[in-house]
Design an enzyme around this catalytic site. Sequence first.
Site: not given
Length: 363
Positions: A71, A202
């Site tokens: 992450c 994203y």
Amino acid sequence: MVVMDTDTTTAAAGSAATGPQGTSGAQGSYVTGGQEFVRDTKYIETRITRDGRDGYPVEAGRYRLIAARACPWANRTLIVRRLLGLEDAISLGLCGPTHDADSWTFDLDPGGVDPVLGIPRLKDAYDQRFPGYPKGITVPAIVDIPTGEVVTNDFPQITIDFALEWTDHHRDGAPQLYPEHLRDEIDAVNKGVYTEVNNGVYRCGFAGSQDSYDKAYARLFTKLDELSERLATQRYLVGDTITEADVRLFTTLARFDAVYHGHFKCNRTTLDEMPVLWAYARDLFQTPGFGDTTDFTQIKQHYYIVHRDINPTGIVPQGPDLRNWLTPHHREELGGTPFGDGTPPPPPRPAEVVPAEHWVPTS
């Protein structure tokens, strides 16, 4: 509209067989058809501070940082914890690179249970403080070991507090990552990097329409071009040493060619085709604390296996070739030094070393 975070686990529609450690086994959903991606940024804002004003005072050994090397938001905390030398003060628990719609899990630990918290799922720590916690289970998170309760998952604030509130536990020679005289400029740079780059990739990858993708793509590369101009004449984003701003940009750049270029369709150019940003990224990667916290294998596994609505087969690509991360960057010619008057951190603790096979081939 379901508002999600790729590093958040969220219930998916439908049912699924029960998975390991009592998780649902259901895959999350990350794209809403016809709509742009909007990140839910309402995190648990409780802070761990020197004065303990939120009920959680700074105290060595009391808290456990739960992260995942896959992450980018959690990778920030791994970098800062190491740069500042907080390993003895704040213990580290690592989740595996993949998760289902229910929770990040401790797949890497014996029996799938965190050895300090005694839980198989990070969700258990969220529910311990907020029974039936209604939002996504995100990393990084800091857990209060005595109670087993999550304290905060507010990732932008966590690293700032590591720098400002935990100074009594910093190592000798720790860098000033958020110096007072540069904070306004760092904040301004961070805002643009977050909206257009960190979150911009994203918005491309989770776009639910051609129009939303096209707009996100244009914004992303406009900002990358602006950053290239800025970094063409200065070694670091703000000032002449590493700051919080560099940490935040690095974790996206480190994932760009491995994941975002293909998986998220951020494919105007690869990072290694952007000369300034590529040299800047290699400079940081070769600086202790950055590259040695980067696990390319887990990064690729996370994105390509978890995002099944983007990559239905779950196939993880073999490429790209990562050996060029260790090539000379020549950024020192611009002046500046990584740690200013400070010193590099020592090598990672043996238990926290990224496996060699997950890193950059050296031959």
